[in-house]
Design a protein around this motif. Sequence first.
Motif, PDB file in Angstrom:
ATOM      1  N   GLN A  52       0.831  -1.208   0.000  1.00 48.67           N
ATOM      2  CA  GLN A  52       0.000   0.000   0.000  1.00 48.67           C
ATOM      3  C   GLN A  52       0.862   1.254   0.000  1.00 48.67           C
ATOM      4  OE1 GLN A  52      -2.439  -0.546   3.438  1.00 48.67           O
ATOM      5  NE2 GLN A  52      -3.915  -1.829   2.371  1.00 48.67           N
ATOM      6  N   VAL A  53       1.954   1.238   0.767  1.00 43.66           N
ATOM      7  CA  VAL A  53       2.861   2.387   0.808  1.00 43.66           C
ATOM      8  C   VAL A  53       3.480   2.609  -0.560  1.00 43.66           C
ATOM      9  CG1 VAL A  53       5.012   3.269   1.791  1.00 43.66           C
ATOM     10  CG2 VAL A  53       3.340   2.134   3.266  1.00 43.66           C
TER      11      VAL A  53
ATOM     12  N   ASP B 274       2.272   1.783  -3.442  1.00 42.92           N
ATOM     13  CA  ASP B 274       1.238   2.322  -4.335  1.00 42.92           C
ATOM     14  C   ASP B 274       1.034   3.810  -4.091  1.00 42.92           C
ATOM     15  OD1 ASP B 274       0.794  -0.065  -5.638  1.00 42.92           O
ATOM     16  OD2 ASP B 274      -0.879  -0.658  -4.340  1.00 42.92           O
ATOM     17  N   LEU B 275       1.015   4.212  -2.828  1.00 42.57           N
ATOM     18  CA  LEU B 275       0.869   5.639  -2.511  1.00 42.57           C
ATOM     19  C   LEU B 275       2.032   6.446  -3.085  1.00 42.57           C
ATOM     20  CD1 LEU B 275      -0.329   5.479   1.204  1.00 42.57           C
ATOM     21  CD2 LEU B 275      -1.654   6.279  -0.762  1.00 42.57           C
ATOM     22  N   ILE B 276       3.240   5.941  -2.916  1.00 41.15           N
ATOM     23  CA  ILE B 276       4.419   6.640  -3.439  1.00 41.15           C
ATOM     24  C   ILE B 276       4.393   6.665  -4.965  1.00 41.15           C
ATOM     25  CG2 ILE B 276       6.937   6.526  -3.648  1.00 41.15           C
ATOM     26  CD1 ILE B 276       6.971   5.493  -0.736  1.00 41.15           C
ATOM     27  N   ARG B 277       4.044   5.540  -5.575  1.00 42.14           N
ATOM     28  CA  ARG B 277       4.003   5.451  -7.036  1.00 42.14           C
ATOM     29  C   ARG B 277       3.020   6.460  -7.625  1.00 42.14           C
ATOM     30  NH1 ARG B 277       2.696   0.488  -7.181  1.00 42.14           N
ATOM     31  NH2 ARG B 277       4.798  -0.307  -7.138  1.00 42.14           N
ATOM     32  N   ASN B 278       1.911   6.705  -6.945  1.00 38.24           N
ATOM     33  CA  ASN B 278       0.884   7.607  -7.442  1.00 38.24           C
ATOM     34  C   ASN B 278       1.006   9.030  -6.889  1.00 38.24           C
ATOM     35  OD1 ASN B 278      -0.369   5.535  -8.957  1.00 38.24           O
ATOM     36  ND2 ASN B 278      -1.337   4.782  -7.105  1.00 38.24           N
ATOM     37  N   ALA B 279       2.002   9.281  -6.066  1.00 35.48           N
ATOM     38  CA  ALA B 279       2.155  10.598  -5.450  1.00 35.48           C
ATOM     39  C   ALA B 279       2.696  11.617  -6.447  1.00 35.48           C
ATOM     40  CB  ALA B 279       3.104  10.509  -4.258  1.00 35.48           C
TER      41      ALA B 279
END
Length: 124
Positions: A33-34, A36-41
């Motif tokens: 999840q982290v 994914d958050l970084i990838r989409n940030a």
Amino acid sequence: MAGTRLKDDSMKSAFSLPKMTISKIETLIQLDQVFDLIRNATNVLTFFRDEKGEFRFLYTDMGEDEFLMMTILMHRHIEVFEFFKAAILDIENYRKAPDHDDAFTYKASEYINIRKQALAYLNI
């Protein structure tokens, strides 16, 4: 809008932002999840040690909004503020006297270790 002047009507107060939580990665954070958050940030500021043991620092699109958010987040999390403050003071000391005896570096490292142990006992 990174790097642009904020208008009064768009200014956010620290109290209107969502609450932040600090968790230990091993117990509470799902790394997928982290990532994914970084990838989409849109903005990232992180440092890590890779599988070779090399330290890496990643940052993107740093501007006024990011600076303001970082100061709000550091104000909320004193341990993060103290960590960066020790690093910045150490860098400033080194720049003033490149041949200094590293006393501050060792004291800062000792402080970080003691603080980490104290927080562990408090289960924070």
